[in-house]
Each structure stands twice: as structure tokens, then as C-alpha cells.
Write a protein that holds these residues in place. Structure first.
Motif, PDB file in Angstrom:
ATOM      1  N   ALA A 228      29.702 -42.860   9.560  1.00  0.00           N
ATOM      2  CA  ALA A 228      28.690 -43.046  10.594  1.00  0.00           C
ATOM      3  C   ALA A 228      27.308 -43.384  10.033  1.00  0.00           C
ATOM      4  O   ALA A 228      26.616 -44.254  10.564  1.00  0.00           O
ATOM      5  N   TYR A 229      26.922 -42.727   8.961  1.00  0.00           N
ATOM      6  CA  TYR A 229      25.540 -42.845   8.497  1.00  0.00           C
ATOM      7  C   TYR A 229      25.338 -43.834   7.354  1.00  0.00           C
ATOM      8  O   TYR A 229      24.196 -44.185   7.054  1.00  0.00           O
ATOM      9  N   ASP A 230      26.412 -44.326   6.757  1.00  0.00           N
ATOM     10  CA  ASP A 230      26.298 -45.417   5.785  1.00  0.00           C
ATOM     11  C   ASP A 230      26.540 -46.773   6.439  1.00  0.00           C
ATOM     12  O   ASP A 230      26.381 -47.815   5.802  1.00  0.00           O
ATOM     13  N   GLU A 231      26.909 -46.766   7.691  1.00  0.00           N
ATOM     14  CA  GLU A 231      27.198 -47.980   8.441  1.00  0.00           C
ATOM     15  C   GLU A 231      25.912 -48.821   8.547  1.00  0.00           C
ATOM     16  O   GLU A 231      24.826 -48.295   8.790  1.00  0.00           O
ATOM     17  N   PRO A 232      26.005 -50.133   8.324  1.00  0.00           N
ATOM     18  CA  PRO A 232      24.806 -50.977   8.298  1.00  0.00           C
ATOM     19  C   PRO A 232      23.942 -50.944   9.565  1.00  0.00           C
ATOM     20  O   PRO A 232      22.707 -51.003   9.455  1.00  0.00           O
ATOM     21  N   TYR A 233      24.536 -50.861  10.733  1.00  0.00           N
ATOM     22  CA  TYR A 233      23.704 -50.786  11.939  1.00  0.00           C
ATOM     23  C   TYR A 233      22.863 -49.501  11.923  1.00  0.00           C
ATOM     24  O   TYR A 233      21.684 -49.530  12.269  1.00  0.00           O
ATOM     25  N   TYR A 234      23.468 -48.400  11.540  1.00  0.00           N
ATOM     26  CA  TYR A 234      22.725 -47.141  11.486  1.00  0.00           C
ATOM     27  C   TYR A 234      21.615 -47.222  10.438  1.00  0.00           C
ATOM     28  O   TYR A 234      20.459 -46.909  10.724  1.00  0.00           O
ATOM     29  N   ARG A 235      21.985 -47.626   9.226  1.00  0.00           N
ATOM     30  CA  ARG A 235      21.003 -47.719   8.131  1.00  0.00           C
ATOM     31  C   ARG A 235      19.868 -48.677   8.478  1.00  0.00           C
ATOM     32  O   ARG A 235      18.730 -48.468   8.058  1.00  0.00           O
ATOM     33  N   GLY A 236      20.199 -49.732   9.229  1.00  0.00           N
ATOM     34  CA  GLY A 236      19.192 -50.729   9.572  1.00  0.00           C
ATOM     35  C   GLY A 236      18.298 -50.352  10.737  1.00  0.00           C
ATOM     36  O   GLY A 236      17.346 -51.064  11.040  1.00  0.00           O
ATOM     37  N   GLY A 237      18.583 -49.247  11.420  1.00  0.00           N
ATOM     38  CA  GLY A 237      17.740 -48.800  12.524  1.00  0.00           C
ATOM     39  C   GLY A 237      18.108 -49.355  13.886  1.00  0.00           C
ATOM     40  O   GLY A 237      17.294 -49.333  14.813  1.00  0.00           O
TER      41      GLY A 237
ATOM     42  N   GLY B  64      27.485 -45.206  18.477  1.00  0.00           N
ATOM     43  CA  GLY B  64      26.065 -45.436  18.263  1.00  0.00           C
ATOM     44  C   GLY B  64      25.489 -46.184  19.449  1.00  0.00           C
ATOM     45  O   GLY B  64      25.997 -47.242  19.815  1.00  0.00           O
ATOM     46  N   ARG B  65      24.440 -45.628  20.047  1.00  0.00           N
ATOM     47  CA  ARG B  65      23.791 -46.270  21.196  1.00  0.00           C
ATOM     48  C   ARG B  65      22.598 -47.086  20.701  1.00  0.00           C
ATOM     49  O   ARG B  65      21.735 -46.557  19.987  1.00  0.00           O
ATOM     50  N   ASP B  66      22.583 -48.353  21.080  1.00  0.00           N
ATOM     51  CA  ASP B  66      21.556 -49.267  20.600  1.00  0.00           C
ATOM     52  C   ASP B  66      20.162 -48.848  21.042  1.00  0.00           C
ATOM     53  O   ASP B  66      19.959 -48.392  22.174  1.00  0.00           O
ATOM     54  N   ARG B  67      19.226 -49.042  20.137  1.00  0.00           N
ATOM     55  CA  ARG B  67      17.808 -48.854  20.419  1.00  0.00           C
ATOM     56  C   ARG B  67      17.335 -50.053  21.247  1.00  0.00           C
ATOM     57  O   ARG B  67      17.780 -51.188  21.030  1.00  0.00           O
ATOM     58  N   ALA B  68      16.485 -49.814  22.209  1.00  0.00           N
ATOM     59  CA  ALA B  68      15.945 -50.908  23.033  1.00  0.00           C
ATOM     60  C   ALA B  68      15.286 -51.944  22.127  1.00  0.00           C
ATOM     61  O   ALA B  68      14.561 -51.599  21.191  1.00  0.00           O
ATOM     62  N   GLY B  69      15.585 -53.200  22.390  1.00  0.00           N
ATOM     63  CA  GLY B  69      14.974 -54.287  21.637  1.00  0.00           C
ATOM     64  C   GLY B  69      15.574 -54.554  20.270  1.00  0.00           C
ATOM     65  O   GLY B  69      15.017 -55.329  19.487  1.00  0.00           O
ATOM     66  N   ALA B  70      16.718 -53.937  19.964  1.00  0.00           N
ATOM     67  CA  ALA B  70      17.315 -54.086  18.633  1.00  0.00           C
ATOM     68  C   ALA B  70      18.352 -55.201  18.558  1.00  0.00           C
ATOM     69  O   ALA B  70      19.052 -55.330  17.549  1.00  0.00           O
ATOM     70  N   GLY B  71      18.458 -56.028  19.583  1.00  0.00           N
ATOM     71  CA  GLY B  71      19.499 -57.048  19.635  1.00  0.00           C
ATOM     72  C   GLY B  71      19.467 -58.027  18.474  1.00  0.00           C
ATOM     73  O   GLY B  71      20.501 -58.313  17.861  1.00  0.00           O
TER      74      GLY B  71
ATOM     75  N   LEU C 284      18.029 -57.640  15.524  1.00  0.00           N
ATOM     76  CA  LEU C 284      18.324 -56.901  14.303  1.00  0.00           C
ATOM     77  C   LEU C 284      19.822 -56.663  14.179  1.00  0.00           C
ATOM     78  O   LEU C 284      20.420 -56.885  13.118  1.00  0.00           O
ATOM     79  N   LYS C 285      20.456 -56.244  15.270  1.00  0.00           N
ATOM     80  CA  LYS C 285      21.890 -55.998  15.246  1.00  0.00           C
ATOM     81  C   LYS C 285      22.649 -57.277  14.908  1.00  0.00           C
ATOM     82  O   LYS C 285      23.573 -57.264  14.089  1.00  0.00           O
ATOM     83  N   GLU C 286      22.256 -58.367  15.530  1.00  0.00           N
ATOM     84  CA  GLU C 286      22.919 -59.637  15.249  1.00  0.00           C
ATOM     85  C   GLU C 286      22.787 -60.009  13.775  1.00  0.00           C
ATOM     86  O   GLU C 286      23.752 -60.477  13.156  1.00  0.00           O
ATOM     87  N   SER C 287      21.628 -59.779  13.183  1.00  0.00           N
ATOM     88  CA  SER C 287      21.435 -60.128  11.776  1.00  0.00           C
ATOM     89  C   SER C 287      22.265 -59.251  10.846  1.00  0.00           C
ATOM     90  O   SER C 287      22.613 -59.672   9.741  1.00  0.00           O
ATOM     91  N   LEU C 288      22.575 -58.030  11.283  1.00  0.00           N
ATOM     92  CA  LEU C 288      23.357 -57.097  10.456  1.00  0.00           C
ATOM     93  C   LEU C 288      24.858 -57.183  10.702  1.00  0.00           C
ATOM     94  O   LEU C 288      25.634 -56.520  10.013  1.00  0.00           O
ATOM     95  N   THR C 289      25.296 -57.974  11.685  1.00  0.00           N
ATOM     96  CA  THR C 289      26.709 -58.011  12.043  1.00  0.00           C
ATOM     97  C   THR C 289      27.619 -58.416  10.884  1.00  0.00           C
ATOM     98  O   THR C 289      28.651 -57.755  10.670  1.00  0.00           O
ATOM     99  N   PRO C 290      27.305 -59.426  10.085  1.00  0.00           N
ATOM    100  CA  PRO C 290      28.205 -59.737   8.956  1.00  0.00           C
ATOM    101  C   PRO C 290      28.344 -58.557   7.979  1.00  0.00           C
ATOM    102  O   PRO C 290      29.449 -58.266   7.509  1.00  0.00           O
ATOM    103  N   GLU C 291      27.255 -57.854   7.712  1.00  0.00           N
ATOM    104  CA  GLU C 291      27.307 -56.684   6.831  1.00  0.00           C
ATOM    105  C   GLU C 291      28.122 -55.560   7.487  1.00  0.00           C
ATOM    106  O   GLU C 291      28.894 -54.864   6.819  1.00  0.00           O
ATOM    107  N   HIS C 292      27.959 -55.396   8.791  1.00  0.00           N
ATOM    108  CA  HIS C 292      28.723 -54.394   9.539  1.00  0.00           C
ATOM    109  C   HIS C 292      30.216 -54.686   9.424  1.00  0.00           C
ATOM    110  O   HIS C 292      31.015 -53.791   9.151  1.00  0.00           O
TER     111      HIS C 292
END
Length: 173
Positions: free
Chosen positions: A68-77, A7-14, A16-24
Motif C-alpha cells: 500500500a505505501y510503496d505504491e507509486p500513487y501513494y508515494r506520489g501524493g 486509495g481515495r484520490d485527492r481532489a485535483g490529482a488527476g 499527477l495520477k495519469e503521469s504516474l500510471t506507467p510506474e503504477h
């Protein structure tokens, strides 16, 4: 069957990604026995992530789609896109089998469209061919390795041209 999921990160999603890391990480705990390799790709300075790599052994295409698609980073955008390919592992091992870490070397994901070739180096963590999900069409190869810099990583992977991404082992810290 093993799959390469990147999964390639969306620009500016840092943030959001950090907030979802425990769920990931909790989600990945459910796949601990199936993971061959995992970890984030990084900016050249290593300060921020640019993507999330997983090589996983799952029984079906449906199972990898769920992964791939139930993964929290993906679901979270977090991701711009997700690349899913079949992965033919030429080392036969996992990243956890790699015990040759050398101080002063960095880790990289090298992705190339090149045809398969045999690689032999104590700095190769693992590598394999990538192919389409629904055919035997060869899409390239992926190499996880350690090297002093991106240029050396491409040379060690015998890949030109190549996408070279700084990468690190993933998991709970």
C-alpha cells in the motif's frame, strides 16, 4: 491472507495520477500472482478516476503495508487516504474468473457497513467481508458487481446504506 486496499484520490490529482500510471502498472506487475481484483473507481460519467482498488493475497500485515505505501500513487501524493482491511473472499475466485459480462451493464464497487449475507447472482464478480487488521472486528463488506445503475447495484449487493462507486477492471491497456 487477503486484503482490501482502497486509495481515495485527492481532489485535483488527476494529471499527477495519469503521469504516474506507467510506474503504477510496473509496480503492480510485481504483484500479478497475488492480485485478486484491481481497478479504478470512477466519476459517475466514467471520465475521471476517484480511487484505486486492489484486493491482494499477501502473507503478512507488513507485506500489505509495503504494498500500500510503496505504491507509486501513494508515494506520489495522489491519495487523500488509504483504507486497508482484511478481506474474506466469499466467492473464492478472482475478477479474472468472471466471464458473465453483459452489454449495457456497468461495473461497481459497493461498500457497506452491513453485516455479512450470502449473495447469489450471475452479476456478482466477487464479494467479501471486511475486518480490522488487528482484530476480528467486522467493518462491513465489499462487493464488485455489474448492474444497470448505482441504485440497482446497491439492491443487488443487498446493501443499504451503501457507498456505490463506478468501477472498472484495472491493468495495462
Amino acid at each position: 491472507m487477503q486484503y482490501f486496499v482502497y486509495g481515495r484520490d485527492r481532489a485535483g490529482a488527476g494529471e499527477l495520477k495519469e503521469s504516474l500510471t506507467p510506474e503504477h502498472w510496473t509496480f503492480m506487475d510485481g504483484y500479478a500472482a497475488e492480485l485478486i481484483a484491481r481497478g479504478p473507481t470512477l466519476t459517475p460519467d466514467g471520465e475521471d478516476t476517484t480511487g484505486s482498488l486492489h484486493i491482494v493475497d499477501l502473507p503478512t500485515f507488513e507485506a500489505v503495508k509495503t504494498f500500500a505505501y510503496d505504491e507509486p500513487y501513494y508515494r506520489g501524493g495522489v491519495f487523500d487516504d488509504v483504507l486497508i482491511c482484511r478481506f474474506q473472499n466469499h466467492t473464492g475466485g478472482t475478477m479474472w474468473d468472471f466471464a458473465n459480462a453483459v452489454d449495457g451493464l456497468n461495473r461497481y464497487l459497493v461498500h457497506t457497513d452491513d453485516a455479512a449475507r450470502s449473495l447469489s447472482s450471475p452479476h456478482i464478480i466477487l464479494y467479501g467481508d471486511l475486518s480490522a487488521l488487528d482484530s476480528d472486528e467486522h467493518l462491513g463488506r465489499a462487493v464488485l458487481l455489474e448492474a444497470p445503475d448505482p441504485e440497482s447495484a446497491a439492491v443487488l449487493a443487498q446493501a443499504a446504506p451503501a457507498q456505490v462507486h463506478p468501477w472498472t477492471f484495472g491493468g495495462r491497456r
